[in-house]
Design an enzyme around this catalytic site. Structure first.
Site, PDB file in Angstrom:
ATOM      1  CG  HIS A  83     -39.995 -46.715  30.134  1.00  0.00           C
ATOM      2  ND1 HIS A  83     -39.230 -47.396  31.047  1.00  0.00           N
ATOM      3  CD2 HIS A  83     -41.260 -46.684  30.653  1.00  0.00           C
ATOM      4  CE1 HIS A  83     -39.983 -47.770  32.069  1.00  0.00           C
ATOM      5  NE2 HIS A  83     -41.220 -47.334  31.859  1.00  0.00           N
ATOM      6  N   GLY A 502     -51.623 -14.201   9.313  1.00  0.00           N
ATOM      7  CA  GLY A 502     -50.313 -14.117   9.957  1.00  0.00           C
ATOM      8  C   GLY A 502     -49.228 -13.949   8.917  1.00  0.00           C
ATOM      9  NE  ARG A 503     -44.568  -9.778  10.913  1.00  0.00           N
ATOM     10  CZ  ARG A 503     -44.795  -9.434  12.176  1.00  0.00           C
ATOM     11  NH1 ARG A 503     -44.999 -10.387  13.089  1.00  0.00           N
ATOM     12  NH2 ARG A 503     -44.821  -8.167  12.542  1.00  0.00           N
ATOM     13  CB  SER A 504     -44.555 -15.615   4.781  1.00  0.00           C
ATOM     14  OG  SER A 504     -45.359 -14.937   3.845  1.00  0.00           O
ATOM     15  N   GLY A 505     -44.733 -18.133   6.954  1.00  0.00           N
ATOM     16  CA  GLY A 505     -43.953 -19.023   7.805  1.00  0.00           C
ATOM     17  C   GLY A 505     -44.466 -19.143   9.221  1.00  0.00           C
ATOM     18  CB  SER A 506     -47.168 -17.501  11.074  1.00  0.00           C
ATOM     19  OG  SER A 506     -48.233 -17.544  10.145  1.00  0.00           O
ATOM     20  N   GLY A 507     -47.095 -20.855  10.122  1.00  0.00           N
ATOM     21  CA  GLY A 507     -47.688 -22.172  10.356  1.00  0.00           C
ATOM     22  C   GLY A 507     -49.129 -22.303   9.921  1.00  0.00           C
ATOM     23  CE  LYS A 508     -50.831 -17.368   6.657  1.00  0.00           C
ATOM     24  NZ  LYS A 508     -49.373 -17.137   6.782  1.00  0.00           N
ATOM     25  CB  SER A 509     -50.014 -23.698   4.621  1.00  0.00           C
ATOM     26  OG  SER A 509     -50.362 -22.523   3.909  1.00  0.00           O
TER      27      SER A 509
END
Length: 707
Positions: A83, A502-509
């Site tokens: 489904h 981590g680098r910017s854009g890695s999902g931390k925030s």
């Protein structure tokens, strides 16, 4: 088929749909009660399970072309057990947004792809709250309950309108008597009586007309207050995703459309409608005078309507264009004022002025087109009115000359005709305003019809302890956007201090936004003390979570009001204690007004470091069990940061603390450091443990900062 038995997509679909309708569901309990043979929920057992959750469900057969008329989301049932949930249909491009239960991902299907999957069976699902919300959709029907609520006032307005129409009916008769009787027979006594009677009628007409306007304005003002209050409450209840997906200026422009609706409600539109309702009585009297002249008036009415219908679509398109350009101007203006420091520093005022001039010229041109078209519409109405007047004058004069009509009757007839034509003309002109209001209602409906964060039916639990668990988290901001978090599994114990790097854009925030329940993951669960946040009351949660961001906004109030924002009745001692922990007490004490100092709009009266320390105090003052620092110390000078770090032991005591930082020195004393890369957790451990791996990402980042 084997995979279908391993994973019960029906149960998974029920869990998702129940969550959408703000209904708590325990999958294990549903499975225990309705999946008695362990093969998964069949169609009948699925319907029974949904009804046990007090959901309204109905299984129907629909052809694809009829799916545009159903309430979504709905479950598309397949015989093979695979489904899927149909969430949205784009009629313009024949695309279908579905949630693929097998892949646990949203997908966009073309018409041919959907036809290949769809077997004709679909389950409609709603809840009582969903039905109520649907009925309460903001459009013109929203005003019907308001009218019913104030029906007594509207009935009073109707009664006053009846008397006004009777006076309007009597006045022409007086003029007829004067012309046909008084002037012919020189009846001065009759003239005096008629004059006195007419004076009384005029006085009462003026009083009643003013009374009607007052009553009507009073009732519409109440509706205006209700709408304004509802709008602001709804605006603040919208999820953070609503604001992140729209420009500030666009939202402000939509809210300002309330002024258009207010002006329309308090204008003469609705009173003109009431006047028009009494036209049948006037037509009967006019028919008695002259059927021929009455037919001329009667045939003119469709001309007014046809002209308005012809103009309306063009006018609406141009009004829509005008609104869009105005929204662009609002957004650009807000953006320019907000970024004024950058504009000044970069010396780009001429470029910004050029952009503004072009946008303003486009808006003015759009407004001019609206004015021209509105003028054409009004002049068309005037042309019809003058043409009818000429025909009536010519035909009426013939009837008087032939003896079929007296002069007094002709004058009375024209006065009665004016009572009919006047509201028609007003309505024809107001119809243009109605087009503007229609667009305003649609634009405002974008705000009021957007679903708010759900609070009703959610779990309100006791004070949290601080255990946090991320279980199989997969998240993206939009169905067609990249995956931000992918298969995140993480357990944080109560009282643990966690650093996330981590680098910017890695999902931390993004990870911390899920803790605050700003978003619900598309897959997996975020648990606090074992409770799924998807089922929790957001307010209950956020009152117990303190958050400090890199760029915090202070309100244009005193310092003490900003710190005690969530609890205005808080004692001064608690405020001062929080300020001391945040290293803010010393500089606050040096201010002339101390804690009563007004910080200015967005804290403009303070330095960046001072604003940040007040924000930290604001996060600490409620003694939250979970504390999140998202680049909180990056804007501080070294002295201020030293004060914060010196007090960090006191700040962290008895709390679960999550520190997001690019500056690795901030997190080196954390109990555990989580390293993220491209939405995944790639490393975790203590500072020394991570440095002991020379090839680790943490070692690489630490080496870069050391150099």
């Amino acid at each position: 088929m084997d995979s279908c038995h391993k994973i019960d997509y029906g149960l998974y679909a029920l869990e998702i749909l129940a969550q959408y309708h703000n209904v708590s569901v325990n999958p294990e309990e549903i499975k225990h009660r309705f999946d008695t043979d362990g093969t998964g929920l069949g169609l009948t057992s699925w319907l029974l399970a949904a009804k046990s959750l007090e959901l309204k469900v109905k299984q129907v057969k629909k052809t694809i072309d009829r799916l545009n008329f159903i309430f979504l989301p709905a479950l598309v049932w397949r015989e093979d057990g695979r489904h899927f949930i149909l969430t949205k249909i784009s009629k313009e491009v024949n695309r279908y947004l579905i949630f693929d239960l097998e892949q646990r991902n949203p997908r966009v299907l073309e018409q041919s792809e959907f036809e290949a999957l769809y077997q004709g069976h679909i389950i409609l699902i709603t809840s009582r709250s969903s039905v109520t919300g649907k009925l309460a959709k903001f459009d013109f029907t929203w005003f019907i309950p308001a009218i019913i609520k104030y029906r007594r006032i509207f009935i009073e307005t109707l009664v006053v309108s009846v008397f006004l129409q009777l006076f309007a009916l009597i006045t022409p008769l007086f003029f007829q008597v004067v012309m046909d009787k008084v002037l012919v027979h020189r009846g001065f006594s009759t003239l005096n009586v008629i004059t006195v009677a007419l004076s009384v009628v005029v006085v009462f007409e003026i009083i009643l007309s003013g009374l009607r306007t007052y009553i009507f304005a009073h009732s519409t003002s109440r509706i205006d207050v209700e709408l304004g209050a509802k709008l602001f409450r709804h605006l603040l209840a919208l999820p953070i995703s609503y604001f992140e997906s729209r420009r500030v200026g666009d939202t402000v422009a939509r809210v300002r459309e309330l002024d258009q609706i207010r002006n329309f409600l308090t204008g003469q539109a609705l009173t003109s409608v009431l006047d028009l309702l009494f036209s049948l009585i006037f037509f009967a009297v006019m028919w008695y005078y002259s059927p021929k002249l009455t037919l001329v008036i009667l045939f003119s009415l469709p001309c007014y309507a046809a002209w308005s219908v012809f103009i309306s679509p063009i006018l609406r398109r141009r009004l829509d264009d005008k609104f869009s350009r105005n929204a662009d101007n609002q957004s650009f203006l807000v953006e320019s004022v907000t970024a004024i420091n950058t504009i000044k520093a970069m010396a780009v005022s001429p470029q910004m002025t050029n952009i503004w001039d072009k946008q303003l010229a486009g808006y003015v041109a759009a407004g001019f087109k609206v004015t021209v078209l509105a003028t054409i519409g009004q002049q068309g109405i005037q042309l019809i009115q003058k043409t009818v007047m000429i025909i009536n004058l010519w035909l009426g004069a013939h009837l008087v000359i032939s003896g079929d009509l007296s002069i007094g009757q002709l004058i009375a007839f024209n006065m009665l005709a004016g009572q009919i034509v006047a509201p028609v003309i007003r309505l024809a002109q107001i119809w243009q305003d109605f087009q503007q209001v229609g667009i305003s209602v649609t634009r405002l409906g974008d705000v009021l019809n957007s679903p708010t964060e759900s609070y009703h039916g959610k779990l309100t639990l006791p004070e949290i302890n601080g255990d946090i668990t991320f279980r199989n988290i997969r998240f993206r901001y939009k169905p067609d956007s990249p995956v931000i978090l992918d298969n995140i599994n993480l357990s944080i114990k109560q009282g643990e201090v966690i650093g996330i790097v981590g680098r910017s854009g890695s999902g931390k925030s993004t990870l911390t936004k899920l803790i605050q329940r700003f978003y619900i993951p598309e897959n997996g669960q975020v648990l606090i003390d074992g409770h799924d946040l998807a089922l929790a009351d957001p307010n209950w949660l956020r009152r117990q979570v303190g958050v400090v961001l890199q760029d915090n906004v202070l309100l244009n109030r005193s310092i003490i009001d900003n710190i005690s924002l969530a609890n205005p009745g808080m004692s001064v001692e608690k405020v001062i204690y929080a300020a001391k922990l945040a290293g803010a007490h010393d500089f606050i004490s040096e201010l002339r007004e101390g804690y009563n100092t007004i910080v200015g709009e967005q804290g403009a009266g303070l330095s960046g470091g001072q604003r940040q320390r007040i924000a930290i105090a604001r996060a600490l003052v409620n003694n939250p069990k979970i504390l999140i620092f998202d680049e909180a110390t990056s804007a501080l000078d070294y002295e201020s940061e030293h004060v914060i770090m010196r007090n960090m032991h006191k700040i962290c005591k008895g709390r679960t603390v999550i520190i997001i930082a690019h500056r690795l020195s901030t997190v080196k004393n954390a109990d555990r450091i989580i390293v993220m890369e491209k939405g995944k957790i790639v490393e975790q451990g203590k500072h020394k443990e991570l440095l002991s791996e020379p090839e680790s990402l943490y070692s690489y980042l630490y080496q870069l900062q050391s150099d």
